[in-house]
Write a protein that holds these residues in place. Structure first.
Motif, PDB file in Angstrom:
ATOM      1  N   TYR A 136      49.390  60.251  56.252  1.00 58.88           N
ATOM      2  CA  TYR A 136      48.893  61.489  57.044  1.00 58.88           C
ATOM      3  C   TYR A 136      48.123  61.317  58.260  1.00 58.88           C
ATOM      4  O   TYR A 136      47.635  62.213  58.905  1.00 58.88           O
ATOM      5  CB  TYR A 136      48.785  62.570  55.999  1.00 58.88           C
ATOM      6  N   LEU A 162      38.966  60.453  51.036  1.00 58.00           N
ATOM      7  CA  LEU A 162      40.197  60.916  51.016  1.00 58.00           C
ATOM      8  C   LEU A 162      40.842  61.346  49.734  1.00 58.00           C
ATOM      9  O   LEU A 162      41.253  60.114  48.960  1.00 58.00           O
ATOM     10  CB  LEU A 162      41.136  59.850  51.935  1.00 58.00           C
ATOM     11  N   GLN A 163      40.933  62.467  49.402  1.00 58.17           N
ATOM     12  CA  GLN A 163      41.563  62.735  48.030  1.00 58.17           C
ATOM     13  C   GLN A 163      42.415  63.939  48.156  1.00 58.17           C
ATOM     14  O   GLN A 163      42.990  64.426  47.075  1.00 58.17           O
ATOM     15  CB  GLN A 163      40.335  62.963  47.107  1.00 58.17           C
ATOM     16  N   SER A 164      42.679  64.558  49.267  1.00 58.67           N
ATOM     17  CA  SER A 164      43.666  65.767  49.581  1.00 58.67           C
ATOM     18  C   SER A 164      43.945  65.957  51.010  1.00 58.67           C
ATOM     19  O   SER A 164      43.253  65.160  51.766  1.00 58.67           O
ATOM     20  CB  SER A 164      42.788  66.935  49.024  1.00 58.67           C
ATOM     21  N   ARG A 165      44.754  66.497  51.365  1.00 57.43           N
ATOM     22  CA  ARG A 165      45.169  67.163  52.607  1.00 57.43           C
ATOM     23  C   ARG A 165      44.111  67.600  53.308  1.00 57.43           C
ATOM     24  O   ARG A 165      44.204  67.280  54.489  1.00 57.43           O
ATOM     25  CB  ARG A 165      46.515  68.064  52.641  1.00 57.43           C
ATOM     26  N   TRP A 224      47.652  58.549  51.005  1.00 57.80           N
ATOM     27  CA  TRP A 224      47.318  59.503  51.706  1.00 57.80           C
ATOM     28  C   TRP A 224      47.208  59.247  53.404  1.00 57.80           C
ATOM     29  O   TRP A 224      47.047  60.020  54.125  1.00 57.80           O
ATOM     30  CB  TRP A 224      45.653  59.963  51.416  1.00 57.80           C
ATOM     31  N   THR A 225      47.058  57.674  53.345  1.00 55.60           N
ATOM     32  CA  THR A 225      46.830  57.238  54.914  1.00 55.60           C
ATOM     33  C   THR A 225      48.230  57.464  56.012  1.00 55.60           C
ATOM     34  O   THR A 225      48.102  57.358  57.043  1.00 55.60           O
ATOM     35  CB  THR A 225      46.512  55.907  54.873  1.00 55.60           C
ATOM     36  N   VAL A 280      42.274  64.886  54.656  1.00 54.04           N
ATOM     37  CA  VAL A 280      42.942  64.357  55.803  1.00 54.04           C
ATOM     38  C   VAL A 280      42.458  65.190  57.206  1.00 54.04           C
ATOM     39  O   VAL A 280      42.466  64.622  58.355  1.00 54.04           O
ATOM     40  CB  VAL A 280      44.458  64.356  55.606  1.00 54.04           C
TER      41      VAL A 280
END
Length: 199
Positions: free
Chosen positions: A144, A107-110, A141-142, A113
């Motif tokens: 989202y 998880l490093q970007s929209r 990021w979580t 996600v």
């Protein structure tokens, strides 16, 4: 209350430790080098595991037949995918393995996600990407994620309270439960107790 998984067990003493402290899940890793177990080793470890603890098999782009065999013989009860497995792979796996499936995502970007959200797996796992590396991604990021998820990467006795405030379905801990590359019972105890004490 979040659940807890201790991943990467390799030794009989690891099983003895989890049997005493009762995490919800343990992980048997069939990939990589550092914590990899053979099917024969996994069968021995699983035979000694307390029946209340769920055994999860962790795989990276594995032949489906290997997963099916380990599931059919009772060595694993859940499946965790950490490679480039796509929806076609998951469909093929479901056709012959009636076990819950976890799919891991870096998880490093929209966009990451969005891929996580779209997965047909029963549960998704948000991680840094290097399974069992102990590295932490940007946990913001979580916010989202709009489905139950497992949080992994960089969770230790020092960071677990912060992790639990994110209200994941479960926390997945490997290197954070180790000293010198091996699982340490005192850390397993502390981590499990942190999760169980939290409302």
């Amino acid at each position: 209350m979040s659940k807890i998984k201790i991943c990467g067990l390799t030794r009989p003493e690891d099983i003895q430790a989890v049997n005493r402290w009762q995490p919800d899940y343990i992980g048997l890793v069939f990939a990589g080098r550092k914590r990899r177990v053979t099917p024969a080793q996994a069968r021995t470890l699983r035979a000694a595991l307390h029946p209340a603890i769920t055994a999860v098999g962790v795989f990276v782009n594995a032949p489906i037949e290997l997963i099916r065999q380990l599931w059919r013989e009772g060595t694993i009860q859940w499946v965790q995918l950490h490679g480039q497995e796509d929806e076609a792979y998951i469909r093929a796996l479901r056709a012959c393995v009636r076990a819950p499936i976890i799919q891991a995502f870096s998880l490093q970007s929209r966009a990451d996600v969005q891929r996580l959200q779209a997965s047909s797996a029963d549960l998704v796992l948000a991680d840094h990407g290097g399974g069992g590396s102990g590295r932490r991604f940007d946990w913001s990021w979580t916010a989202y994620i709009q489905r139950p998820y497992i949080l992994a990467g960089g969770i230790t006795c020092q960071t677990i309270q912060e992790a639990l405030r994110l209200r994941p379905y479960a926390v997945d801990i490997s290197s954070g439960a180790e000293t010198g590359g091996h699982k340490e019972e005192k850390k397993i105890q502390a981590l499990v107790q942190c999760v169980r004490r939290r409302p």
